[in-house]
Design an enzyme around this catalytic site. Structure first.
Site, PDB file in Angstrom:
ATOM      1  N   HIS A 188       0.775  -1.322   0.161  1.00 46.49           N
ATOM      2  CA  HIS A 188       0.100  -0.032   0.118  1.00 46.49           C
ATOM      3  C   HIS A 188       0.956   1.039  -0.036  1.00 46.49           C
ATOM      4  O   HIS A 188       0.301   2.367   0.025  1.00 46.49           O
ATOM      5  CB  HIS A 188      -0.932   0.088   1.241  1.00 46.49           C
ATOM      6  CG  HIS A 188      -1.886  -0.890   1.292  1.00 46.49           C
ATOM      7  ND1 HIS A 188      -2.914  -1.087   0.062  1.00 46.49           N
ATOM      8  CD2 HIS A 188      -2.138  -2.137   1.821  1.00 46.49           C
ATOM      9  CE1 HIS A 188      -3.682  -2.075   0.194  1.00 46.49           C
ATOM     10  NE2 HIS A 188      -3.352  -2.794   1.093  1.00 46.49           N
ATOM     11  N   GLU A 206      -5.726 -12.699   5.297  1.00 45.46           N
ATOM     12  CA  GLU A 206      -6.674 -11.517   5.795  1.00 45.46           C
ATOM     13  C   GLU A 206      -8.183 -11.515   4.795  1.00 45.46           C
ATOM     14  O   GLU A 206      -8.599 -10.742   4.295  1.00 45.46           O
ATOM     15  CB  GLU A 206      -6.065 -10.210   5.185  1.00 45.46           C
ATOM     16  CG  GLU A 206      -5.127 -10.478   4.109  1.00 45.46           C
ATOM     17  CD  GLU A 206      -4.307  -9.118   3.984  1.00 45.46           C
ATOM     18  OE1 GLU A 206      -4.471  -8.176   4.643  1.00 45.46           O
ATOM     19  OE2 GLU A 206      -3.304  -9.181   3.042  1.00 45.46           O
ATOM     20  N   ASP A 218      -8.583  -5.735   5.496  1.00 49.15           N
ATOM     21  CA  ASP A 218      -8.706  -6.558   4.390  1.00 49.15           C
ATOM     22  C   ASP A 218      -9.735  -7.738   4.913  1.00 49.15           C
ATOM     23  O   ASP A 218     -10.716  -8.150   4.199  1.00 49.15           O
ATOM     24  CB  ASP A 218      -7.733  -7.494   3.520  1.00 49.15           C
ATOM     25  CG  ASP A 218      -7.018  -6.391   2.512  1.00 49.15           C
ATOM     26  OD1 ASP A 218      -7.835  -5.887   1.751  1.00 49.15           O
ATOM     27  OD2 ASP A 218      -5.872  -6.200   2.934  1.00 49.15           O
TER      28      ASP A 218
HETATM   29  C1  3PY Z   1      -4.931  -5.285   6.770  1.00 51.34           C
HETATM   30  O1  3PY Z   1      -5.389  -4.660   7.776  1.00 51.34           O
HETATM   31  O2  3PY Z   1      -5.637  -5.577   5.720  1.00 51.34           O
HETATM   32  C2  3PY Z   1      -3.606  -5.117   6.872  1.00 51.34           C
HETATM   33  O3  3PY Z   1      -2.900  -5.625   5.772  1.00 51.34           O
HETATM   34  C3  3PY Z   1      -2.948  -4.138   7.692  1.00 51.34           C
HETATM   35  O4  3PY Z   1      -1.831  -3.350   7.092  1.00 51.34           O
HETATM   36 MG    MG Z   2      -4.165  -5.983   4.195  1.00 49.15          MG
END
Ligand code: 3PY
Ligand code: MG
Length: 266
Positions: free
Chosen positions: A51, A155, A181
């Site tokens: 990101h 995630e 995510d």
């Molecule tokens: C998320 O919360 O998806 C992450 O990857 C944290 O950086």
């Molecule tokens: Mg993430």
């Protein structure tokens, strides 16, 4: 062994011992940002190229800054791609963190890309910064395998479903539950405090701990850090450099504006 390798090894060893380690995120591609994180008492920095805008050439200077400040560095690559993992490690970062790992096969692919023989098949060159441009060639692959941390972001609902199999893959130091995510994958984008998200984190800690793998996550504030610690999170990441700067300037600006308004009334 050079000092930085010892820092990296100690991050791995502390995770293996079940200790809590504290890191923060770097998305401002400035060595000063990394130094500030290091001087502030954090154990490690995650250089974020998923990101964040940082590419390898700049990231190499950020890794140098981490070394100068005496903290471990982890590089979050943009995706599960062996060439990205190789470049991240060859510049000398101490470990990799890979987003959106969902299956045992994907987990094995990460380890294969991050470790040299016999644990994997990371591409080998002794002329990289990681091998001190050739100075460290003797015994290098074994030392690199010993110090390189492998962190997998779990995630999504598929990753959660497969977590038991994923943590069975050898050479994983931590799984990291990305609350943002994950909240999206559960149909609640951004609702990181939702009960389902928290309960998935708690459950993931239990599953990974049973296999001796540390579980990590991200907190944007102290309240959430408290929740994560209560869930048993050991690889705790707190704040992002850009957010710290924003919060600091916002608070400072608002306070001074109030002072200016009061001065104007007099
Ligand atoms: C998320 O919360 O998806 C992450 O990857 C944290 O950086
Ligand atoms: Mg993430």
């Amino acid at each position: 062994m050079e000092v930085h390798s010892m820092k990296q090894k100690s991050l791995k060893e502390r995770l293996a011992r079940g200790e809590i380690v504290l890191g923060s995120w770097c998305v401002i591609p400035s060595p000063a940002a990394v130094e500030i994180i290091g001087y502030s008492g954090f154990d490690f920095v995650i250089i974020d190229s998923e990101h964040g805008p940082v590419a390898e050439e700049k990231a190499q200077d950020l890794v140098r800054a981490a070394e100068a400040a005496g903290i471990a560095s982890i590089y979050r690559v943009a995706g599960n791609d062996p060439s990205l993992i190789l470049r991240a490690l060859d510049i000398g970062s101490g470990g990799i963190q890979v987003p959106h790992v969902s299956t045992e096969k994907e987990a094995r692919e990460v380890v294969e890309a991050a470790k040299y023989y016999p644990g994997g098949k990371r591409g080998l060159s002794p002329f990289t910064r990681a091998a001190r441009y050739g100075l460290d060639a003797q015994g290098y692959t074994g030392r690199a395998n010993d110090r390189t941390s492998v962190v997998l972001n779990i995630e999504g609902v598929e990753g959660l479903k497969n977590l038991r199999k994923i943590v069975n893959v050898p050479d994983i130091d931590a799984v990291f539950i990305g609350p943002y995510d994950l909240s999206q994958s559960l149909g609640k984008p951004g609702q990181v405090e939702d009960r389902e998200v928290i309960s998935a984190i708690r459950q993931s800690v239990k599953i990974s701990r049973a296999r001796g793998v540390a579980c990590g996550s991200f907190a944007r504030d102290m309240r959430y850090a408290d929740i994560l610690l209560d869930c048993g999170i050991r690889y705790l990441t707190y704040m992002v450099d850009s957010a710290v700067l924003l919060n600091g300037y916002k608070t400072a600006g608002e306070s001074v504006r109030k002072m200016i308004a009061r001065a104007g009334i007099k």
